[in-house]
Design an enzyme around this catalytic site. Sequence first.
Site, short mmCIF file in Angstrom:
data_model
loop_
_atom_site.label_atom_id
_atom_site.label_comp_id
_atom_site.label_asym_id
_atom_site.label_seq_id
_atom_site.Cartn_x
_atom_site.Cartn_y
_atom_site.Cartn_z
N CYS A 297 11.34 -6.25 2.61
CA CYS A 297 11.14 -7.35 1.69
C CYS A 297 9.52 -7.62 1.90
CB CYS A 297 12.03 -8.82 2.42
SG CYS A 297 11.81 -9.19 4.05
N HIS B 115 12.38 -13.59 6.63
CA HIS B 115 12.31 -13.04 5.45
C HIS B 115 11.30 -13.56 4.29
CE1 HIS B 115 14.23 -11.34 1.75
NE2 HIS B 115 14.19 -12.54 1.05
#
Length: 438
Positions: free
Chosen positions: A87, A380
Site C-alpha cells: 500500500c 495502512h
Amino acid sequence: MCKDYVYDRDIEQIAKEEQGEALKLQASTSTEVSHQQYSVPGLGEKYPTWETTKPELELLGHNPRRRRIASSFTIGLRGLINLGNTCFMNCIVQALTHTPILRDFFLSDRHRCEMPSPELCLVCEMSSLFRELYSGNPSPHVPYKLLHLVWIHARHLAGYRQQDAHEFLIAALDVLHRHCKGDDAGKAASNPNHCNCIIDQIFTGGLQSDVTCQACHGVSTTIDPCWDISLDLPGSCTSFWPMSPGRESSVNGESHIPGITTLTDCLRRFTRPEHLGSSAKIKCGSCQSYQESTKQLTMNKLPVVACFHFKRFEHSAKQRRKITTYISFPLELDMTPFMASSKESRMNGQLQLPTNSGNDENKYSLFAVVNHQGTLESGHYTSFIRHHKDQWFKCDDAVITKASIKDVLDSEGYLLFYHKQVLEHESEKVKEVNTQAY
C-alpha cells in the site's frame, strides 16, 4: 490457497520469446520506418514522434485553453492491487500519476529510453503505467513489474515488509532521475545541481542555508537541491516553535484556531533562525575566527510540485512511536513568505505577511494527500487525489471512492503534494496558467 501472486520465470521467458518472434515477423513484413520512430513496451508497435505542422500550431494558438472536463469523467481513476503490504507503493503511484505536468509528459510519449537495458528502465515502466491507468479500463491494475524493478534498483525496499511511503517516494524519484539520464549504476552527474530531466524540472527546488557569524555578522550562503521538505511536529522530541501569543490572523486561508497547528506554523518553524550554540562554533570566513552563529533555511527556488513530509514516525534513543497530532493544511498555499527574497520581511524570526503579495508565481494548489492509519508497527496507507477541480477521490489500493473536500482537509496527513498555479516557460519567458488542473 493464499491467493498470492506468483512470478513464474518460465512463463515470462516464453512470453519474451514469442514477443521476439512477433517483432521479427513485423520487421520482415512492414514497410520502411522513419529513423525518428521508436518502439514502446508491449508487442513492439511503433509510434512516430509528433512534429507539429503549421496548421496545428495555428489551431493551438487560437485555442490556448484546454477542453473542460465533465464531473462524470473517470479516465485515470483505476485501483491498484496490493501485492502484499505494498500500500505504501500504491498511494505514491496514485499521487505521481495524478501530477498534472508529469501526466502530460508521459501521456504525450515524451520519454526516450537511454538505458542499455530498457527492460530494467523504471521510466519506461512508469510510461507504461500511465498508459494503463489512463486507458479507461475499470478493473484494478496489477503493478507487479513496477514492484519488481523497485526491488532491483532500491534493494532496501525489497521484500514484503511494510515500508515507509516517504522513503519509497524519495527512492522512486532518485531511480527515475538516474534512468532519465541512462544511468543504471547511480554514477554522479557532471553537474547534479543542474539536471534538466523531467523529474528535476518538476520536483527539484533550491533550499538556501544562511549561516550568520554572531561576531562580525558575516553571512555564508549555500544552496542545495531538494525534492521535499520534512517538517517537525508538536509532540516530538524536538521543541516546537509555537505561534505568536494572541495571533489570530488568517494565513494561507488557515484561520488560526487556538490549539490547532497549521502547515504554515510548521513552515514558520522550518524557516526560523536557529542559534547553533557554543558547542557548534564554526570558523567564520570573514573574521577568520571560531564564533557562535545562527542558521536559517529559506527557499531559494520553488519547485513546480512541492511535497511536504510531516515527521510522524519518531525514532529516538528513548522511544519509537507515531505522532498523531492533527495538522491543518489549506487547499491553496502561498510560499512567498518562506522565500529567501522575503527574508527582509522577517524580524527576530516572526513572520511578517503582506496583506496581498501579488506574486502568483509562488502560489500552489493541493492535488494529493497521503495518509497513514495505524501504529508504527502495523498500519495502512491510503491517498486522496484530485481528479480535476473540486473532484476528490480516495484511493485505497484496488478501491477508489468519491471523497469530499472536508474528508481531505480533516485527514491526518503524512505527505502533502501541491502544484504551482502558474508555470513559467524559460525558453519563451512567458507565463502560462495550467487551466486544466486549476
